[in-house]
Design an enzyme around this catalytic site. Structure first.
Site, short mmCIF file in Angstrom:
data_model
loop_
_atom_site.label_atom_id
_atom_site.label_comp_id
_atom_site.label_asym_id
_atom_site.label_seq_id
_atom_site.Cartn_x
_atom_site.Cartn_y
_atom_site.Cartn_z
CB SER A 218 -27.95 80.54 -77.92
OG SER A 218 -28.96 79.56 -77.85
CG ASP A 438 -29.68 79.46 -70.42
OD1 ASP A 438 -30.71 79.23 -71.06
OD2 ASP A 438 -28.72 80.10 -70.89
CG HIS A 467 -30.79 81.94 -73.64
ND1 HIS A 467 -30.00 80.82 -73.44
CD2 HIS A 467 -30.85 82.10 -74.99
CE1 HIS A 467 -29.62 80.34 -74.61
NE2 HIS A 467 -30.12 81.10 -75.57
#
Length: 501
Positions: A218, A438, A467
């Site tokens: 991320s 995602d 994710h």
């Protein structure tokens, strides 16, 4: 009523760097490999508890607060280690970052082990977790946020109309002023992705390593892209999973949360429709989608146990991160659709159980500081009104939240330097891993970074929702391909797709 707003916090936080010429030169000639300077010892009790049953070691590394004044004030960064126990196979260090910005990473080596990180990776590397500057045990910053305050999530509330944007602007302005008041030691303005990348290189040198490998998720992809760009010859094998698309999170990146939710939601809708007899949310994915809008609009007018439409949207967004969270999400919808105050209150209590009011302060403060310091954000409220109106139509599930105004519009500090430019002049050592669906970092982010790291990278797309793909997902192809690169250095010859299953 206010306390229930915190339900969406874990969902919002679980989400989802540039240099002036003189500073580049100063960093480029930083200390190279040398004798290890780290003294390993016992980790703090909270880290031990989170890592159990895996045992980690912890240490601190001093770094400058301000890299333009390297001999000035310093702070200590805490790092953790899960050492390789196979000297014959060990090839170096694998630094880790869980995302955020604002996520603690000290226990991350243990958490990856618990999720099934392959033994070959554990043999090949000392896993190095860390609380980056401003986080947790590394000179933590605070803004005074509490669970019952007006600011409890890093994603703004859904704005139903222009008036809602204006209302949020007042909150965002107060947040910026509040952070400035709490910044008594002046550290807040030095929380940037570029400075964290410099910190990583100090840690590498302190560990006595010529190079370091890296695995970031991320926001951790932005940090990894910055490190690989600033220190290309000191970066070994770099894996960036769930890519933001650049070396920083900007307004466009925040707005892509809405695109991600549109792309990830159909998987949940299909799952819920197949279980209509259990949850009653719709017999088809289209009906489940209509249930979402109907329920959100109803809760906007009449919250259930303090759970309003904004919380439903935040809660839904956050629970699309993992397929294992679908049952919890469906149960919440079912409870709210039935207007069952007692059941909704119980679910709310479970969501916030064990959270101290101060637990949101540090992560939210870091998120605001890094995102606002990294790049200049628009200051005009009208800019956000126009963006919200556009994205409310373009991405109806979540667009009017992701495009809403943030504290960055009123941040007291201008960026000290431009964002880090992606540097394609270096070894081909960046593997980009990206799920096709995602919610926080849509596949487009992986394609964006692939275009910037033209010669240095390959894109591994994964036909899956959620994710996080490597270790955090359940796709064998993604697991094996990424592990092969980390252990053997075998980068895919070209971009590839891992099919579902």
């Amino acid at each position: 009523m206010k306390r229930q707003r915190s339900i969406g916090l874990s969902s919002a936080l679980a989400v989802v760097l540039g240099l002036s010429g003189s500073l580049v030169a100063a960093v480029a000639v930083a200390d190279g490999p040398r004798a290890p300077q780290v003294r390993w010892g016992t980790c703090p009790k909270d880290v031990v508890a989170e890592a159990t049953p895996t045992e980690l070691q912890c240490a601190t590394v001093p770094v400058p607060v301000d890299y333009t004044d390297p001999e000035g004030a310093r702070i200590d960064l805490m790092i953790s280690r899960l050492a390789s126990t196979n000297p014959e196979k060990r090839r170096g260090t694998l630094m880790l970052n869980p995302g955020g910005p604002g996520g603690s990473g000290l226990a991350q080596p243990a958490l990856l082990v618990a999720r099934g990180l392959p033994a070959d990776v554990l043999d090949s590397y000392d896993l190095i977790g860390m609380d980056t500057r401003g986080i947790g045990h590394s000179a933590p910053v605070k803004c005074g946020f509490t669970l019952d305050g007006p600011y409890t999530a890093n994603i703004p509330p859904y704005a139903a109309d222009d008036a809602a944007v204006t209302k949020q602007a007042k909150v965002a302005e107060q947040v910026a002023k509040q952070c400035a008041r709490h910044d008594r030691d002046g550290l807040l303005r030095h929380l940037t992705t570029a400075n964290t990348a410099r910190d990583m290189d100090r840690i590498r040198a302190a560990l006595g390593e010529e190079k370091t490998s890296y695995l970031g998720y991320s926001y951790g992809t932005a940090l990894g892209a910055a490190y690989a760009s600033m220190f290309p010859e000191r970066s070994d094998r770099i894996v960036l999973d769930s890519n933001i698309g650049d070396t920083h999170l900007d307004r466009d990146g925040m707005r892509r949360y809405a695109l991600g939710m549109e792309q990830a939601f159909p998987a949940f809708a299909k799952w819920a429709a197949a279980r209509h007899d259990s949850y009653g949310l719709g017999r088809t994915p289209a009906q489940v989608r209509r249930t979402y809008f109907t329920l959100a609009e109803r809760l906007d007018k009449a919250p259930v146990a303090g759970f309003d439409g904004n919380l439903l949207r935040q809660f839904t967004f956050g629970n699309l991160f993992k397929k294992m969270q679908y049952p919890k999400l469906a149960q919440q919808w079912q409870t709210l659709a039935g207007s069952d105050d007692a059941a909704a209150r119980l679910l709310s209590q479970n969501a916030t159980a064990g959270k101290a009011s101060s637990s949101i302060d540090n992560p939210l403060a870091v998120f605001a500081a890094v995102t606002c310091n990294d790049i200049k954000w628009p200051k005009s409220v009208d800019t956000y009104r126009h963006g919200v109106a556009k994205d409310r139509e373009r991405y109806p599930l979540f667009g009017a939240a992701a495009a809403n105004i943030t504290p960055c519009a009123f941040w007291p500090h201008a960026p000290a330097e431009p964002p880090v430019a992606v540097n394609d002049d270096g070894p081909r050592n960046v593997l980009l891993v990206q799920n096709l669906r995602d919610p926080a970092t849509p596949h487009h982010g992986g394609k964006m970074l692939r275009q910037k790291f033209t010669d240095r990278s390959r894109l591994l797309s994964v036909d899956d929702s959620g994710h996080g793909a490597y270790v955090l997902g359940d796709n064998p192809c993604a697991l094996n391909t990424t592990t092969r690169y980390l252990v053997e250095g075998k980068m895919p010859g070209k971009d590839m797709l891992c099919r579902a299953g």
